[in-house]
Enzyme design. Structure first.
Site, PDB file in Angstrom:
ATOM      1  N   LYS A  74       0.911  -1.273  -0.070  1.00  0.00           N
ATOM      2  CA  LYS A  74      -0.080  -0.221  -0.033  1.00  0.00           C
ATOM      3  C   LYS A  74       0.808   1.190   0.021  1.00  0.00           C
ATOM      4  O   LYS A  74       0.268   2.378  -0.496  1.00  0.00           O
ATOM      5  CB  LYS A  74      -0.901  -0.090   1.021  1.00  0.00           C
ATOM      6  CG  LYS A  74      -2.136  -1.053   1.173  1.00  0.00           C
ATOM      7  CD  LYS A  74      -3.064  -0.720   2.176  1.00  0.00           C
ATOM      8  CE  LYS A  74      -4.234  -1.707   2.261  1.00  0.00           C
ATOM      9  NZ  LYS A  74      -5.465  -1.642   3.144  1.00  0.00           N
ATOM     10  N   ASP A 110     -10.311   2.644   1.656  1.00  0.00           N
ATOM     11  CA  ASP A 110     -10.611   2.340   2.936  1.00  0.00           C
ATOM     12  C   ASP A 110     -11.332   3.554   3.827  1.00  0.00           C
ATOM     13  O   ASP A 110     -12.090   3.339   4.764  1.00  0.00           O
ATOM     14  CB  ASP A 110      -9.103   2.232   3.787  1.00  0.00           C
ATOM     15  CG  ASP A 110      -8.644   0.855   3.331  1.00  0.00           C
ATOM     16  OD1 ASP A 110      -9.364  -0.030   2.776  1.00  0.00           O
ATOM     17  OD2 ASP A 110      -7.405   0.806   3.579  1.00  0.00           O
TER      18      ASP A 110
END
Length: 289
Positions: A74, A110
């Site tokens: 990420k 997210d």
């Protein structure tokens, strides 16, 4: 977002190392089937040293709609895309990459996924909002930013206090983010005051409580009355933290809510139309079968 044309063999995928545990293919294939979209969604095992090769190959593939990005990529992926969405830049992590006009654009879903199950609570008026967040990883950054943007005063608890301090510094000079402190493992006789009109949230963003991992070291004497306990871990669905919260009569939110919510935001990026959310109960049953 307008619907995008589909090249023959159109597909999106999730990349990570490891990747066999990912539930993303199940989620996206479920929605693709319900929406009647002629595309596929796959899982690809990509090691850190092969990450740049992966993106060089995919950017030349007209059938590739993009990818979700999971552990441990990420942060590393941010150096390999051409442009980063401002929200992902603020979070410091990218979990969705989409091709656009010959460029690779990085997003973070997210943030939206975490907020989805608590939006009914956020629609209410509160005198004060307090969150205790465990962890400092990529997901924690999205969670803390989302809570910060919705008026929470935040305490970050972590085993690595240097990482907690770094997270704190990212929000300077805002006094509503307080870090670092140790894990709340030992009992306390701290007397909570009147919590009427206060929204208390406890969030686990770590892997503690996941299958094969020890439980989060939290003594519930530190948890305010009527707090909401939110664990982003989804395997198992009921973590030791959530099970203990239920024994204390507290409201709980499991990790499938965030998983499905962030996937829905990515789905629209990939395929140009909203995910069909009319059968979420059936999807949850499929994911825990």
């Amino acid at each position: 977002m307008s619907e995008l044309p589909f090249a023959p063999g159109a597909f999106a995928e999730v990349i990570g190392d490891p990747i066999g545990h990912s539930k993303s293919p199940t989620i996206h294939k479920f929605w693709l089937d319900r929406a009647g979209i002629p595309a596929d969604y796959r899982a690809a095992h990509v090691k850190p040293e092969d990450l740049w090769i992966y993106f060089e190959e995919r950017r030349r593939d007209p059938a590739w709609r993009g990818c979700n990005v999971t552990i441990p990529h990420k942060q590393a992926v941010m150096k390999l895309v051409d442009r980063i969405d401002p929200a992902a830049e603020r979070i410091g992590a990218v979990n969705t990459v989409v091709p656009a006009d010959g460029k690779l654009v990085g997003y973070n879903t997210d943030y939206a996924g975490f907020l989805e199950p608590i939006r009914p609570l956020l629609a209410q008026q509160h005198l004060f909002r307090m969150a205790r967040v465990f962890g400092t990883g990529g997901a924690a950054k999205a969670v803390v930013l989302a809570l910060h943007d919705h008026g929470f005063t935040i305490v970050v608890a972590a085993r690595d206090l240097d990482k907690a301090r770094a997270l704190r510094e990212a929000f300077e000079p805002d006094e509503r983010l307080i870090a670092p402190i140790e894990i709340f493992a030992d009992p306390t006789d701290f007397p909570f005051d009147d919590r009427e009109g206060i929204l208390d949230l406890v969030v686990n963003t770590t892997s503690l409580g996941m299958n094969g991992q020890p439980p989060l070291a939290l003594d519930f004497s530190h948890v305010p009355p009527d707090a909401v306990i939110y664990d982003i871990v989804y395997a198992p669905l009921e973590t030791p933290l959530l099970a203990e919260a239920k024994r204390h009569g507290l409201r709980t939110i499991d990790g499938l809510h965030m998983l499905i919510g962030q996937a829905a935001a990515a789905f629209e990026r990939f395929y140009g139309r909203p995910a069909p959310r009319d059968a979420d109960d059936a999807l949850r049953a499929l994911l825990v079968a």
